[in-house]
Design an enzyme around this catalytic site. Structure first.
Site: not given
Ligand code: ADP
Length: 201
Positions: A35-42, A109
């Site tokens: 997923g995109l950066s900030g999508s919630g993967k980590s 990815s």
């Molecule tokens: P990534 O690893 O994809 O770059 P991050 O996990 O670092 O993304 O960041 C995702 C952000 O979105 C976090 O601040 C998280 O708290 C927020 N968020 C809000 N809703 C959700 C959700 N349903 N699932 C995952 N993250 C969420």
């Protein structure tokens, strides 16, 4: 790759993956979160790891930034380096998998080709593709690491979703629409689909 290089893998003399899965009371899988950066993967991977652990499983997270400061600290973001980044990650995931561990990989990815490459290294029967589907606008509004702001300002080049494409998976095994869910709801949806696959016996 050299063929006659005096390397003699000892796989057949090692304990099998099944032996280790039995000890750990689980079937090993690799969950590949894209997923995109900030999508919630980590965030989802960390929450899942905790939930799986609390339920008696033995999970391990492999996360983009951790890998890039360690084993892949010599790689950048060119196409070649992105491919090598994923190749090493997939090989590491495979080592965990063969140790019986439920492995949660959290990497942008961005292309179908790169995900298929990871799938081919890990083995399609072990690979669960999880699409963390969050619209670009939502990721950009979250801007957890301030990277979108920098990308928009031209301070980061080739940023996925801004000036480098993200190809959404067409047929992911699991798809999570995070925009209208809590983190807990997101991981619960994954757990519900994962549970039958990791239960032993
Ligand atoms: P990534 O690893 O994809 O770059 P991050 O996990 O670092 O993304 O960041 C995702 C952000 O979105 C976090 O601040 C998280 O708290 C927020 N968020 C809000 N809703 C959700 C959700 N349903 N699932 C995952 N993250 C969420």
């Amino acid at each position: 790759m050299p063929t006659d290089n005096n390397i003699h893998p000892i796989f057949e003399r090692l304990l099998s993956r099944e032996d280790k899965e039995k000890r750990l009371g689980q079937r090993a899988k690799v969950l590949w979160l894209t997923g995109l950066s900030g999508s919630g993967k980590s965030t989802i991977a960390q929450d899942l790891e905790r939930q799986l652990y609390n339920a008696g499983y033995f999970p391990q997270v492999l996360d983009g930034d951790n890998i890039r400061v360690g084993i892949n600290n010599n790689l950048g973001f060119s196409i070649e380096d992105r491919t090598e980044n994923i190749r090493r990650i997939a090989e590491v995931a495979k080592l965990y998998l063969n140790s019986g561990i439920i492995t949660l990989c959290s990497f942008i990815s961005p292309t179908k080709e790169i995900r298929n490459f990871a799938r081919s290294i890990i083995g399609p029967e072990n690979f669960i593709e999880v699409f963390i589907n969050t619209p670009l606008e939502v990721c950009e509004a979250r801007d957890v690491k301030g990277l979108y702001k920098k990308a928009r300002a031209g301070e980061i080049k080739g940023f996925t979703g801004i000036d480098s494409p993200y190809e959404a998976p067409k047929n992911p095994d699991i798809e999570i629409l995070t925009a209208d869910k809590t983190v807990e709801e997101s991981s619960q949806q994954i757990l519900d689909q994962l549970n039958p696959l990791i239960k032993l016996g």
